[in-house]
Design a protein around this motif. Structure first.
Motif, short mmCIF file in Angstrom:
data_model
loop_
_atom_site.label_atom_id
_atom_site.label_comp_id
_atom_site.label_asym_id
_atom_site.label_seq_id
_atom_site.Cartn_x
_atom_site.Cartn_y
_atom_site.Cartn_z
N SER A 79 6.76 -101.76 -10.94
CA SER A 79 6.76 -100.52 -11.72
C SER A 79 8.16 -99.96 -11.95
O SER A 79 8.30 -98.87 -12.52
N ALA A 80 9.19 -100.70 -11.52
CA ALA A 80 10.57 -100.22 -11.69
C ALA A 80 10.91 -100.04 -13.17
O ALA A 80 11.62 -99.11 -13.54
N SER A 81 10.42 -100.94 -14.02
CA SER A 81 10.72 -100.83 -15.45
C SER A 81 10.10 -99.56 -16.05
O SER A 81 10.67 -98.94 -16.94
N ASP A 82 8.92 -99.17 -15.54
CA ASP A 82 8.28 -97.94 -16.02
C ASP A 82 9.11 -96.71 -15.63
O ASP A 82 9.27 -95.78 -16.42
N LEU A 83 9.61 -96.72 -14.38
CA LEU A 83 10.46 -95.62 -13.94
C LEU A 83 11.75 -95.57 -14.75
O LEU A 83 12.19 -94.49 -15.16
N LEU A 99 18.19 -96.76 -25.35
CA LEU A 99 18.12 -98.15 -24.93
C LEU A 99 19.21 -98.45 -23.90
O LEU A 99 18.96 -99.13 -22.90
N ALA A 100 20.40 -97.91 -24.12
CA ALA A 100 21.49 -98.09 -23.16
C ALA A 100 21.15 -97.40 -21.84
O ALA A 100 21.42 -97.94 -20.76
N ALA A 101 20.54 -96.21 -21.92
CA ALA A 101 20.14 -95.50 -20.71
C ALA A 101 19.07 -96.28 -19.96
O ALA A 101 19.07 -96.32 -18.73
N TYR A 102 18.17 -96.93 -20.69
CA TYR A 102 17.12 -97.74 -20.05
C TYR A 102 17.75 -98.91 -19.29
O TYR A 102 17.38 -99.17 -18.14
N MET A 162 13.15 -92.47 -16.98
CA MET A 162 14.48 -91.89 -16.76
C MET A 162 15.29 -91.86 -18.05
O MET A 162 16.15 -91.00 -18.25
N ALA A 163 15.03 -92.83 -18.93
CA ALA A 163 15.75 -92.90 -20.20
C ALA A 163 15.11 -92.05 -21.28
O ALA A 163 15.59 -92.04 -22.42
N GLY A 164 14.02 -91.36 -20.94
CA GLY A 164 13.35 -90.52 -21.92
C GLY A 164 12.39 -91.27 -22.80
O GLY A 164 12.00 -90.79 -23.87
N ASP A 174 15.46 -87.10 -20.24
CA ASP A 174 14.50 -86.12 -20.71
C ASP A 174 13.65 -85.68 -19.52
O ASP A 174 12.82 -86.44 -19.04
N GLU A 175 13.86 -84.46 -19.07
CA GLU A 175 13.18 -83.96 -17.87
C GLU A 175 11.66 -84.00 -18.02
O GLU A 175 10.94 -84.37 -17.09
#
Length: 200
Positions: free
Chosen positions: A56-60, A88-91, A64-66, A153-154
């Motif tokens: 599930s790390a990819s989902d988190l 995409l860079a944030a992901y 986190m990247a909005g 994005d909070e």
């Protein structure tokens, strides 16, 4: 206090890199319940834990990247610009972070508006659980890495963790085995920390 526990605490050492191994669910829940302690009144526990793993790390990372879903990183990526490129860079950056160790524990503060205790005191009580968790995992042979990170994005992150209006994330405690080359000399062979103690 048990001399064994004191020895374990004295020998704990930092590990900058964790392996992908994670505690099995029964062991993880045993540690968390032990740290939570006994229920001696009806007050709300000021914290809870939400666990992510390697799957599930990819989902988190997406949250986190909005992003509300994991982007497709296979094959050619269409030309993007502006906000989409930044997300995409944030992901990509968050994916490496979210994949730390074998399990990621989001420590979530739960504010009790019915309590007479001020919110900042309740939050401090929730923060204090971090040290207990780190010591408990270390006593079981695990290493931890504590991290605080701001999402893009909070609200997306809040939706991911299903937080209510009285909850907030204090940080993440990643758990795994210490990588062999990331641990300094055995603490038993190192001198103790210099500590100033004053008696009044």
């Amino acid at each position: 206090m048990s001399a064994t526990l004191l020895r374990v605490l004295a020998q704990r050492r930092p590990a900058s890199v964790l392996t992908q191994e994670a505690p099995r669910r029964p062991e993880l829940e045993t540690v968390l319940r032990a740290v939570a302690g006994a229920r001696f009144d009806d007050s709300l526990t000021p914290w809870r834990v939400a666990v992510t793993n390697r799957q599930s790390a990819s989902d988190l990372a997406a949250a986190m990247a909005g992003l509300t879903s994991v982007p497709n990183m296979e094959g050619p990526i269409p030309r993007l610009k502006g906000k989409k490129i930044r997300r995409l860079a944030a992901y990509r950056g968050s994916l490496q972070w979210a994949s730390t160790g074998g399990a990621g524990l989001a420590i979530i503060f739960r504010f009790d508006p019915e309590s007479e205790t001020p919110k900042k005191v309740q939050r401090f009580d929730a923060y204090s659980i971090r040290g207990l968790l780190e010591a408990a995992f270390y006593a079981q042979g695990w290493a931890t890495v504590w991290s605080r990170r701001s999402p893009s994005d909070e609200q997306v992150l809040r939706d991911f963790y299903r937080l209510n209006d009285n909850e907030e994330i204090l940080g993440w405690l990643f758990v795994g085995r210490p990588a062999h080359n990331s641990v300094p000399d055995r603490a038993i062979n190192l001198p103790p920390q210099d500590l100033e103690i004053t008696y009044m």
